[in-house]
Design an enzyme around this catalytic site. Sequence first.
Site, PDB file in Angstrom:
ATOM      1  N   CYS A 145       0.662  -1.193   0.010  1.00 39.88           N
ATOM      2  CA  CYS A 145       0.095  -0.017   0.141  1.00 39.88           C
ATOM      3  C   CYS A 145       0.942   1.292   0.108  1.00 39.88           C
ATOM      4  O   CYS A 145       0.422   2.247  -0.353  1.00 39.88           O
ATOM      5  CB  CYS A 145      -0.826  -0.077   1.345  1.00 39.88           C
ATOM      6  SG  CYS A 145      -0.170   0.231   2.708  1.00 39.88           S
TER       7      CYS A 145
ATOM      8  N   CYS B 260      -0.842  -1.794   5.693  1.00 38.10           N
ATOM      9  CA  CYS B 260      -1.188  -3.151   5.318  1.00 38.10           C
ATOM     10  C   CYS B 260      -0.097  -3.955   5.731  1.00 38.10           C
ATOM     11  O   CYS B 260      -0.298  -5.273   5.875  1.00 38.10           O
ATOM     12  CB  CYS B 260      -1.062  -3.408   3.786  1.00 38.10           C
ATOM     13  SG  CYS B 260       0.580  -3.450   2.970  1.00 38.10           S
TER      14      CYS B 260
ATOM     15  N   SER C 297       5.819   9.467  16.675  1.00 38.97           N
ATOM     16  CA  SER C 297       6.339  10.195  17.828  1.00 38.97           C
ATOM     17  C   SER C 297       4.854  11.023  18.396  1.00 38.97           C
ATOM     18  O   SER C 297       4.121  11.326  17.771  1.00 38.97           O
ATOM     19  CB  SER C 297       7.389  11.273  17.523  1.00 38.97           C
ATOM     20  OG  SER C 297       6.906  12.056  16.965  1.00 38.97           O
TER      21      SER C 297
ATOM     22  N   GLU D 248     -15.261 -20.744  -3.913  1.00 43.31           N
ATOM     23  CA  GLU D 248     -16.086 -19.291  -3.970  1.00 43.31           C
ATOM     24  C   GLU D 248     -17.312 -19.639  -2.920  1.00 43.31           C
ATOM     25  O   GLU D 248     -17.659 -18.653  -2.120  1.00 43.31           O
ATOM     26  CB  GLU D 248     -16.772 -19.164  -5.042  1.00 43.31           C
ATOM     27  CG  GLU D 248     -15.748 -18.611  -6.314  1.00 43.31           C
ATOM     28  CD  GLU D 248     -16.590 -18.818  -7.609  1.00 43.31           C
ATOM     29  OE1 GLU D 248     -16.692 -19.626  -8.217  1.00 43.31           O
ATOM     30  OE2 GLU D 248     -16.785 -17.562  -8.033  1.00 43.31           O
TER      31      GLU D 248
HETATM   32  C1  LIG Z   1      -1.451   3.906   8.959  1.00 47.27           C
HETATM   33  C2  LIG Z   1      -1.606   4.901   9.926  1.00 47.27           C
HETATM   34  C3  LIG Z   1      -2.470   4.748  10.972  1.00 47.27           C
HETATM   35  C4  LIG Z   1      -2.671   5.684  11.855  1.00 47.27           C
HETATM   36  N1  LIG Z   1      -3.940   5.446  12.889  1.00 47.27           N
HETATM   37  C5  LIG Z   1      -3.932   6.547  13.672  1.00 47.27           C
HETATM   38  C6  LIG Z   1      -4.911   6.309  14.873  1.00 47.27           C
HETATM   39  O1  LIG Z   1      -5.697   5.433  15.211  1.00 47.27           O
HETATM   40  N2  LIG Z   1      -5.044   7.551  15.781  1.00 47.27           N
HETATM   41  C7  LIG Z   1      -4.245   8.546  15.703  1.00 47.27           C
HETATM   42  O2  LIG Z   1      -4.215   9.636  16.461  1.00 47.27           O
HETATM   43  N3  LIG Z   1      -3.321   8.631  14.722  1.00 47.27           N
HETATM   44  C8  LIG Z   1      -3.038   7.801  13.704  1.00 47.27           C
HETATM   45  N4  LIG Z   1      -2.003   7.763  12.951  1.00 47.27           N
HETATM   46  C9  LIG Z   1      -1.214   9.071  12.853  1.00 47.27           C
HETATM   47  C10 LIG Z   1      -0.278   8.997  13.495  1.00 47.27           C
HETATM   48  O3  LIG Z   1      -0.265   8.742  14.821  1.00 47.27           O
HETATM   49  C11 LIG Z   1       0.920  10.303  13.425  1.00 47.27           C
HETATM   50  O4  LIG Z   1       1.000  10.426  11.956  1.00 47.27           O
HETATM   51  C12 LIG Z   1       2.045  10.159  14.230  1.00 47.27           C
HETATM   52  O5  LIG Z   1       1.754  10.243  15.679  1.00 47.27           O
HETATM   53  C13 LIG Z   1       2.818  11.564  13.844  1.00 47.27           C
HETATM   54  O6  LIG Z   1       4.202  11.406  14.448  1.00 47.27           O
HETATM   55  P1  LIG Z   1       5.556  11.387  13.264  1.00 47.27           P
HETATM   56  O7  LIG Z   1       6.398  11.214  14.253  1.00 47.27           O
HETATM   57  O8  LIG Z   1       5.402  10.293  12.350  1.00 47.27           O
HETATM   58  O9  LIG Z   1       5.009  12.578  12.691  1.00 47.27           O
HETATM   59  P2  LIG Z   1       5.920  13.097  11.515  1.00 47.27           P
HETATM   60  O10 LIG Z   1       5.150  12.645  10.214  1.00 47.27           O
HETATM   61  O11 LIG Z   1       7.448  12.887  11.533  1.00 47.27           O
HETATM   62  O12 LIG Z   1       5.738  14.735  11.565  1.00 47.27           O
HETATM   63  C14 LIG Z   1       4.599  15.196  11.591  1.00 47.27           C
HETATM   64  C15 LIG Z   1       4.319  16.652  11.794  1.00 47.27           C
HETATM   65  O13 LIG Z   1       4.731  17.142  13.132  1.00 47.27           O
HETATM   66  C16 LIG Z   1       5.568  17.964  13.113  1.00 47.27           C
HETATM   67  N5  LIG Z   1       6.552  17.805  14.380  1.00 47.27           N
HETATM   68  C17 LIG Z   1       6.886  16.495  14.662  1.00 47.27           C
HETATM   69  N6  LIG Z   1       7.902  16.577  15.820  1.00 47.27           N
HETATM   70  C18 LIG Z   1       7.671  17.853  16.121  1.00 47.27           C
HETATM   71  C19 LIG Z   1       8.187  18.462  17.236  1.00 47.27           C
HETATM   72  N7  LIG Z   1       8.975  17.839  18.156  1.00 47.27           N
HETATM   73  N8  LIG Z   1       7.810  19.675  17.432  1.00 47.27           N
HETATM   74  C20 LIG Z   1       7.389  20.507  16.229  1.00 47.27           C
HETATM   75  N9  LIG Z   1       6.970  19.558  15.203  1.00 47.27           N
HETATM   76  C21 LIG Z   1       6.675  18.567  15.185  1.00 47.27           C
HETATM   77  C22 LIG Z   1       6.366  17.982  11.902  1.00 47.27           C
HETATM   78  O14 LIG Z   1       6.875  19.035  11.540  1.00 47.27           O
HETATM   79  C23 LIG Z   1       5.224  17.359  10.946  1.00 47.27           C
HETATM   80  O15 LIG Z   1       4.665  18.731  10.574  1.00 47.27           O
HETATM   81  C24 LIG Z   1      -1.763   6.801  11.937  1.00 47.27           C
HETATM   82  C25 LIG Z   1      -0.991   7.027  11.028  1.00 47.27           C
HETATM   83  C26 LIG Z   1      -0.687   6.077  10.093  1.00 47.27           C
HETATM   84  C27 LIG Z   1       0.032   6.410   8.975  1.00 47.27           C
HETATM   85  S1  FES Z   2       3.460  -1.347   2.104  1.00 48.23           S
HETATM   86 FE1  FES Z   2       3.938  -0.772   3.681  1.00 48.23          FE
HETATM   87  S2  FES Z   2       2.454  -0.969   4.981  1.00 48.23           S
HETATM   88 FE2  FES Z   2       1.677  -1.343   3.204  1.00 48.23          FE
END
Ligand SMILES: Cc1cc2nc3c(=O)[nH]c(=O)nc-3n(C[C@H](O)[C@H](O)[C@H](O)COP(=O)(O)OP(=O)(O)OC[C@H]3O[C@@H](n4cnc5c(N)ncnc54)[C@H](O)[C@@H]3O)c2cc1C
Ligand code: FES
Length: 1338
Positions: free
Chosen positions: A51, A56, A357, A1270
Amino acid sequence: MSSKMSAEKEGDRLCFFINGRKVTENNADPETTLLSFLREKLRLTGTKYGCGGGGCGACTVMVSRLQPATKTITHYSANACLLPLCQLHGAAVTTVEGIGSTKTRIHPVQERIAKAHGSQCGFCTPGMVMSMYALLRNKPQPTMEDITQALAGNLCRCTGYRPIVDGCRTFCQEANCCQANGGGECCLNGGQNTDEPEHEEPQLFDKEEFLPLDPTQELIFPPELILMAEAANPKTLTFRGERMSWVSPASLEELVQLKTRNPKAPLVMGNTNIGPDMKFKGILHPLIISPTRVTELFEVTQMPQGVWVGAGCSLTEVRSLLEKLVPQFPEEETELFRALSRQLGNLGSQQIRNVASLGGNIMSAYPNSDLNPVLAAGNSKVSVLCDGGRRELPLNRDFFVSFGKTIVKPEEIVVSVFIPFSRQGEFVGAFRQAPRKESSFSTVTTGMRVFFSEGSRVVQDVSIYYGGMGPTTVSATKTCAAIVTRPWDDETLSRAYDVLLDELVLPPSAPGGKVEFRRSLTLSLLFKFYLEVLQKLRERNVITDELPEKMQIRPLPREIQLSLQEFQHVSKDQSDQDPVGRPIMHRSALGHATGEAVYCDDIPATGGELFLALVTSSRAHAKITGLDVSEALRLPGVVDVVTAKDIPGQKARTIFGYEEELLAETEVSCVGQMLCAVLADTRAHARRGAAAVKVGYEDLPDPVFTSEDAVEKSSFFEPRRTIERGNVTRAFETVDQVHEGEFRMGGQEHFYMETQSMLVVPVGEETEFDAYVSTQWPTLTQDAIAETLSIPSNRVTCHVKRVGGAFGGKVTKTVILACITSVAAWKTNRAVRCVLERGEDMLITGARHPVLGKYKVGFMNDGRIVAADIQCYANAGNTVDESPLVAEKILLHFDNAYDIPNLRGHAAACRTNLPSNTAFRGFGVPQGLAVVENMVDDVAALLRRPADQIREINMYKGPSVTHYKFEFSPENMLRCWEECKVKSDYDARRGAVHQFNQQNRWKKRGMSIIPIKFGIAFSEGFLNQAAALVHIYKDGSVLVAHGGAEIGQGLHTKMQQVASRELQIPPSKIYISETSTSTVPNTCPSAASFGTDANGMAVKDACQTLYQRLEPIRQKHPKGSWESWVQHAFLERISLSATGFYRGPDLYMDWDKMEGQPYAYFTFGVCCSEVELDCLTGDYRTVRTDIVMDIGRSVNPSVDIGQIEGAFMQGLGLYTMEELKFSPSGLLYTRGPSQYKIPAVCDVPLRFNVYLLPDSHNPHAIYSSKGIGEPVLFLGSSVFFAIKDAVAAARSESGLAGPFSLDSPATPERACLACASPFTQKIPAGKPGSFTPWALNI
Ligand SMILES: Cc1cc2nc3c(=O)[nH]c(=O)nc-3n(C[C@H](O)[C@H](O)[C@H](O)COP(=O)(O)OP(=O)(O)OC[C@H]3O[C@@H](n4cnc5c(N)ncnc54)[C@H](O)[C@@H]3O)c2cc1C
Ligand code: FES
Ligand code: FES
């Protein structure tokens, strides 16, 4: 540093380890993900693309790092598709290839998943293996809860998860435990579970033969990385790519400076927000700041009032920290900690939580963030830092400004987050409701806190926040004002609900839809909090009034228990060497589990190979006024563009007299229709090229989207069919009651884990092509390519090694893509690869047909159905494809198990401006039968009798004739029915369900038992044929080729078994390399549950020929070995190669006479399911499922049980979860696993028993077996009808009786609204016609 400056600086060298080997990259491109690096650069193709967005788990790897703060090494699973390569400096990555291999030693995880039959197509298997491996690295003896959590983010579309879980369960301490939590007492507690499998029964696998897990054998963390991490004076690292730069500062000070100078540059931590944004929304960040080496962001400081947690900590780390702290403090102080921990347990998947994070979650400011409402309600705050200094900001209603925006300034960095202790008299709650229980963003999520005056129930302070109710996390401030200073009681709360309703209003066309549901959830989640707090006040003796038992709220059950798989022993006389009838492991299972199995996109690139990306229509119905490719052609790497004008042969495929263009030339008729294809040196370049093509449109009036629209405008694909037996019109005059109803079935995305993939290679002379295609029908692909290129079929060889799941979706749609790819290969004379992205695949290739069913039924008061008139309208989309055949198959199954003497059916394929729909496992039957069974349910509701009684009364009995005059015996169907009732203990459990419902107001249980009678083989007689080619080589090894494709259904395994029996040699001497049109020509599709029947007979035929040829030699050398006979035969010039052929039955259907013999025989089955439904949220759990199937004598019980379980789970998805959503202008919204939910491990019935009916024989198929691919999908509807039963019980509490409408899928939204609880009844429904709904009701 400006991005210009960074561009001037020399890039640093990236250094990390993969599978114990050091990798250094001098020019690491920040846009490269670990997944593409592994697959394209290192050719480690075991890690799969499913995906690209973390949804996935196919790409799961393990990352190990030395934690700078604690100096410990952590191992965690992560999605390689979201991991930027640059993020990996100093890390050690382990992929599936790194843990074991068939060449050296397989790892116990690989072995157990394979031998427990946990792989079918095998595409998800490496990801499953790695999730489990990472768990075992941290916990060699996990609990079942650990296992289900670890696998929650790994999707499998084939197996139904049960065998994967069973294989993994063998690592549990309680592996031999019965895990009873419902029926009997758990064996660990000294009890005896009556359902424990009896050991004399045959078992699917023998866990005694498994290798033990020896943690000392695992790869160690590379010492060089420890030295690197400990090196003094870490420096800033910079990596520069084609379009962007990546800077990783080594200190907080430097980070602050960088951010001050580059306020727009995002801080990338887990990349789970920024990554998908760049990939799916095309956002480009010229500079990325990666603060993962700044230790201050990971610090945890405990204070008297709470704990400061570094914003860089991953969500997994935050959860473990909270779980560690909770027992160290008095319960009343850790209310917020526990609420957060509960929320974190359900947020995303393990892989996501391991990298995402805390700061990233807060700063992403998702409208439905699960953490922000809880943090806000709990009075948390953040500490932010910039050049100007540090400040603290409360996480309150002012913090969230708009979609994705907070009050934190662009130049500021969130350093840490303060999570306070709760006070005496303070309670915090967290609730969420999501389309799937795990690994799914919430529909509505909430954090609530209430603080009472000491020792009283009077509210001193309260805060309530919701996610999913607007563009930001929102505070229900007015509602809080209505509660504060008042006692926590029914009166206060009922006033609060009214205020809340006024306060949180969503417009009827709000983005995301589900408006009534979301509004009702705000109320019912507050009610849950109210009850939870009442209970706590009671426990602390603040209040004494008892809450009636019936009103209490308990969570849904979730422990997966051991299940039964019952099948028959082979006869005692059968030779030990003969594998037929035994549960032989899938012949590629170890290849799947080690990542060695090769899929189409794993084939190495040849020199000069090009990648093809498609340009598709953004309009549903329009004239094409221009196609400007000039900008695309100017982009780096772009080589050429293919349009319809380039096609040398047939530009369209003609089916039923309708033409389907390969590439649209003058007009488009759906969003997603293919217009042209861009060819470039890499995937990224091709996709950028495709995005740069400009298309001009002139909209055409009145697009048709829904079946209703199509009926009104008479927009159909011909032929439309009608069938009738008896005299329906007259019969309606004789019955006691007549009822009319309507039922709507949604479509279903195939969601094969391997997206459409193909590689077309010009051989170099005489216009010869090799086409490697992931298809169910190689011959059709070959023929279509030949017609498109205007060359004879003998110049095209189509090869299919294996297919990563197909389910009907890799026949016609694949052919069109293969034709376009072949034009590109022909035009450029270079190899061309086309692998669709998940979103493209979902957009372009269509799905199962949504069906609108209308019925009129006449019945007697004793329950006999005397007449039925049923109409089904299948939404076919913009091209005909196989839609008229789907409609026909619906009609042919209208009777299901019932002998309705007067039955009339009409089915039509509606022509609409949606992407063209196609075959999908069951081919219309699951839709048509759901309409029929819903009609039967209505009759039961009207007669106030249990539905199973009405089903039983109306079943075929004795020698019977279908509505198309086909004679059959329903005996085995009735045996399945009886057996299923006995095995499931139906009558006793019905009583228990009734009792449960009496005792629970907010949870209801429901049960249903559903039969299936499914016709096997193609009703177009000519397709019932197959051929095989068997070679015996001089060393005695045997190569079998046949016309069927291995799509995960275990066909090659069964064919190996057939050849083994016929040649009387062990399966290990037999090999099946691929399916190829040059070895076996003119094949039929691997479809219609007919693959084993047809190809099995052909392989048998070829093997028998060879066996007979060897007979004289055997006679001459009776003591000789197989190898010696083969040698002798060669020396005596006996041909050791033979073809086999099977001419199947002459099946037909005469629609004018309304009679025929369209099927070879019927596969029968019955399924009983029980669910528990949370009426306040619509959440449900399948507590138990028992399936009894008559599949004759199974050729391979493990493969067949796998088909049964997998089809059931796919059906469960169809009828209860999977929703295709289209915008009012016809654009598919649901284009990935984030928006489209297929069942995950959390959806497996807690007890999932499968029984193969004993003593059944079938003279019409090989070795007395029956087709099974099926039929069982429809039995997933037992869960739908069980939900409906539970909803009926809930409605009766509100004084509602009789039939009610519940469309499929019965999502939490539909189930909850149908329950008609006091909360849903408060929500005013939007007046139809007064607004444009967010999504179409197709
Ligand atoms: C498949 C999938 C499922 C998810 N399911 C859920 C769910 O069920 N519930 C839910 O709540 N979330 C969900 N999320 C979202 C996920 O929790 C957030 O994307 C994640 O917490 C963001 O953290 P990151 O470190 O990956 O952020 P990044 O992608 O690394 O950064 C995100 C943003 O935050 C900013 N940032 C990061 N750290 C700081 C800092 N210290 N100070 C200032 N700005 C900062 C960055 O500049 C950027 O704009 C899901 C995401 C995915 C991909
Ligand atoms: S290919 Fe990475 S989670 Fe689906
Ligand atoms: S085996 Fe899991 S997706 Fe096919």
